[in-house]
Design an enzyme around this catalytic site. Structure first.
Site, PDB file in Angstrom:
ATOM      1  N   ARG A  79      -2.525 -12.249   5.389  1.00 40.81           N
ATOM      2  CA  ARG A  79      -1.114 -11.799   4.848  1.00 40.81           C
ATOM      3  C   ARG A  79      -0.369 -11.791   5.837  1.00 40.81           C
ATOM      4  NH1 ARG A  79      -1.572  -6.245   2.214  1.00 40.81           N
ATOM      5  NH2 ARG A  79       0.563  -6.549   1.540  1.00 40.81           N
ATOM      6  N   SER A  81       2.065  -9.348   6.789  1.00 38.80           N
ATOM      7  CA  SER A  81       2.668  -7.838   7.251  1.00 38.80           C
ATOM      8  C   SER A  81       2.025  -7.561   8.634  1.00 38.80           C
ATOM      9  CB  SER A  81       2.246  -6.707   6.004  1.00 38.80           C
ATOM     10  OG  SER A  81       0.656  -6.684   6.446  1.00 38.80           O
ATOM     11  N   LYS A 127     -10.574  -2.068   1.145  1.00 38.09           N
ATOM     12  CA  LYS A 127     -10.435  -1.344   0.016  1.00 38.09           C
ATOM     13  C   LYS A 127      -9.414  -2.224  -0.852  1.00 38.09           C
ATOM     14  CE  LYS A 127      -6.449   1.319   1.526  1.00 38.09           C
ATOM     15  NZ  LYS A 127      -5.847   2.947   2.000  1.00 38.09           N
ATOM     16  N   ASP A 128      -8.923  -3.226  -0.465  1.00 37.44           N
ATOM     17  CA  ASP A 128      -8.127  -4.016  -1.466  1.00 37.44           C
ATOM     18  C   ASP A 128      -9.162  -4.908  -2.436  1.00 37.44           C
ATOM     19  OD1 ASP A 128      -5.927  -3.164  -0.334  1.00 37.44           O
ATOM     20  OD2 ASP A 128      -5.348  -4.914   0.980  1.00 37.44           O
ATOM     21  N   THR A 176       3.744   9.232  -0.477  1.00 34.38           N
ATOM     22  CA  THR A 176       2.284   8.469  -0.498  1.00 34.38           C
ATOM     23  C   THR A 176       2.308   7.612  -1.520  1.00 34.38           C
ATOM     24  OG1 THR A 176       0.061   8.415  -0.488  1.00 34.38           O
ATOM     25  CG2 THR A 176       0.965  10.300  -1.659  1.00 34.38           C
ATOM     26  N   LEU A 221      -2.390   7.254  -5.762  1.00 32.74           N
ATOM     27  CA  LEU A 221      -2.643   8.117  -6.607  1.00 32.74           C
ATOM     28  C   LEU A 221      -3.529   9.026  -6.163  1.00 32.74           C
ATOM     29  CD1 LEU A 221      -2.244   6.821 -10.286  1.00 32.74           C
ATOM     30  CD2 LEU A 221      -0.767   8.257  -9.111  1.00 32.74           C
ATOM     31  N   ARG A 222      -4.820   8.559  -5.339  1.00 30.58           N
ATOM     32  CA  ARG A 222      -5.813   9.466  -4.892  1.00 30.58           C
ATOM     33  C   ARG A 222      -5.151  10.763  -3.993  1.00 30.58           C
ATOM     34  NH1 ARG A 222      -7.396   9.537   0.044  1.00 30.58           N
ATOM     35  NH2 ARG A 222      -6.148   7.475   0.514  1.00 30.58           N
ATOM     36  N   ARG A 223      -4.303  10.372  -3.275  1.00 33.54           N
ATOM     37  CA  ARG A 223      -3.735  11.090  -2.478  1.00 33.54           C
ATOM     38  C   ARG A 223      -2.965  12.246  -3.120  1.00 33.54           C
ATOM     39  NH1 ARG A 223      -2.291   6.427   1.624  1.00 33.54           N
ATOM     40  NH2 ARG A 223      -4.172   6.274   2.998  1.00 33.54           N
ATOM     41  N   ARG A 230       6.436   3.219  -1.507  1.00 33.15           N
ATOM     42  CA  ARG A 230       5.720   1.719  -1.234  1.00 33.15           C
ATOM     43  C   ARG A 230       6.720   1.463  -0.030  1.00 33.15           C
ATOM     44  NH1 ARG A 230       4.426  -3.294  -4.260  1.00 33.15           N
ATOM     45  NH2 ARG A 230       3.819  -3.856  -2.404  1.00 33.15           N
ATOM     46  N   GLY A 231       6.142   0.240   0.544  1.00 39.12           N
ATOM     47  CA  GLY A 231       6.724  -0.350   1.726  1.00 39.12           C
ATOM     48  C   GLY A 231       5.658  -0.277   2.776  1.00 39.12           C
ATOM     49  N   VAL A 250       4.436  -0.009   6.835  1.00 39.52           N
ATOM     50  CA  VAL A 250       4.112   1.403   7.848  1.00 39.52           C
ATOM     51  C   VAL A 250       5.464   1.785   8.527  1.00 39.52           C
ATOM     52  CG1 VAL A 250       3.208   2.313   9.968  1.00 39.52           C
ATOM     53  CG2 VAL A 250       1.537   0.994   8.150  1.00 39.52           C
ATOM     54  N   THR A 252       8.469   1.177   7.246  1.00 40.43           N
ATOM     55  CA  THR A 252       9.217   1.540   6.307  1.00 40.43           C
ATOM     56  C   THR A 252       8.963   3.137   5.814  1.00 40.43           C
ATOM     57  OG1 THR A 252       9.500  -0.579   5.214  1.00 40.43           O
ATOM     58  CG2 THR A 252      10.154   1.349   3.839  1.00 40.43           C
ATOM     59  N   ARG A 253       7.731   3.169   5.577  1.00 40.32           N
ATOM     60  CA  ARG A 253       7.089   4.516   5.231  1.00 40.32           C
ATOM     61  C   ARG A 253       7.474   5.702   6.553  1.00 40.32           C
ATOM     62  NH1 ARG A 253       1.885   3.872   1.384  1.00 40.32           N
ATOM     63  NH2 ARG A 253       2.516   1.792   0.673  1.00 40.32           N
ATOM     64  N   CYS A 279      -7.586   1.167 -12.282  1.00 43.63           N
ATOM     65  CA  CYS A 279      -6.999   0.961 -10.806  1.00 43.63           C
ATOM     66  C   CYS A 279      -5.803   2.055 -10.710  1.00 43.63           C
ATOM     67  CB  CYS A 279      -5.785  -0.472 -10.837  1.00 43.63           C
ATOM     68  SG  CYS A 279      -4.608  -0.347 -12.147  1.00 43.63           S
TER      69      CYS A 279
END
Length: 322
Positions: A10, A12, A79-80, A123, A126-128, A145-146, A148, A150-151, A240
């Site tokens: 990817r 990014s 994890k993806d 974040t 949903l897990r977090r 979203r976004g 690193v 951006t966050r 998901c």
């Protein structure tokens, strides 16, 4: 001269960084030159929340390129990957795993416990979100979203609008930004996503020479830990959007190496939080994961998963939230 291996990634900053590290390691170990080939995925083109994007949204374009033979290998954030195997493809290596824990980046260098009631924390997972609610700290949790940058900008930039964000420590480390972490979160507080911090190096199964070449990058303890975590995930058949967490560690025991797996299923509002652990040998990693999932299901994890959508085997997709 030997033609460079074409490594699909990817575009990014994080994906390019981790793929570049794999390319350098492969060249150093084998002498083979490697070139990066950027592949745009559906997830990169969408601004929708990660958990609504669908299964394998950051993966399918890379796998299509492998099958089409426009690239020779691909590097994924493990994890993806959906838990179901992909026909014709093979995970040839799981390199040494980065620290899988989550990390807090907060204003004024604060830790999680130092955030005041009502503080806003962002974040994308949903897990977090579920685990933050389960802590009962009266924080305002905001889905974001976004990439690193951006966050982090939501907390540290000139237009900051949040008090803190939670990201995977591994992503920050790979980008050279671990210095901005104000607290690395103990797994007792925030259990990571299955396979967080791990990479998967994938190639075609009908390329045995490349399968053998890539094996030099494989790290057995990292592969065993990820195998246990993803076996738990696959056995739970989590949809998901279900907050599922798992963390396995391999350590030396009295009779040789042991694997210690912790798993959790948490309701989105944090009101139900099921956590269990199990130990065994690395050779039995998959069975340990399956057994721990079965115990969680016996305690009622299926009712939490059912409330979030029980999507069937091999469909878990946590999204690229490194």
């Amino acid at each position: 001269m030997t033609a460079p291996l074409r490594l699909g990634t990817r575009g990014s900053a994080l994906a390019m960084a981790q793929s570049g590290q794999i390319a350098e390691a492969l060249t150093a170990a084998t002498g083979r030159p490697v070139e990066l080939v950027e592949v745009v995925t559906a997830g990169d083109r969408s601004a929708a929340p990660v958990h609504r994007l669908g299964v394998g949204v950051f993966v399918s374009a890379l796998r299509d390129a492998l099958i089409a033979r426009t690239i020779d290998l691909a590097v994924h954030s493990y994890k993806d990957l959906p838990t179901a195997t992909a026909a014709g493809l093979h995970i040839a290596a799981v390199p040494p795993r980065e620290d899988p824990r989550d990390a807090l980046v907060a204003r004024d260098g604060r830790t999680l416990a130092e955030l005041p009631p009502g503080a806003t924390i962002g974040t994308g997972a949903l897990r977090r979100i579920a685990q933050l609610h389960a802590l009962g700290l009266q924080l305002e949790v905001t889905p974001i979203r976004g990439n690193v940058d951006t966050r982090l900008g939501r907390v540290l930039g000139p237009d900051a609008d949040l008090d803190a964000v939670v990201l995977a420590r591994a992503g920050l480390a790979r980008l050279g930004r671990a210095g901005e972490i104000t607290e690395t979160l103990d797994p007792m507080l925030m259990l990571p996503a299955p396979a967080q911090g791990a990479l998967a190096v994938e190639c075609r199964i009908d390329d045995p020479d490349l399968v053998e070449l890539l094996a030099v990058l494989d790290h057995a303890p990292s592969r065993a830990a990820v195998t246990a975590e993803r076996a738990l995930l696959a056995t739970l058949e989590a949809g998901c959007s279900a907050p599922v967490a798992a963390f396995a560690e391999v350590a030396e025991g009295d009779a040789g190496d042991e694997i210690y797996l912790r798993g959790a299923v948490i309701s989105p509002d944090g009101s139900r939080d099921l956590r269990l652990s199990r130990t065994g040998t690395p050779a039995d990693a998959a069975e340990i994961g399956k057994a721990l999932a079965a115990e969680l299901l016996e305690l009622g994890a299926d009712s939490i998963l059912g409330q979030e959508g029980h999507a069937g085997p091999g469909t878990q997709q946590f999204g690229s939230t490194e």
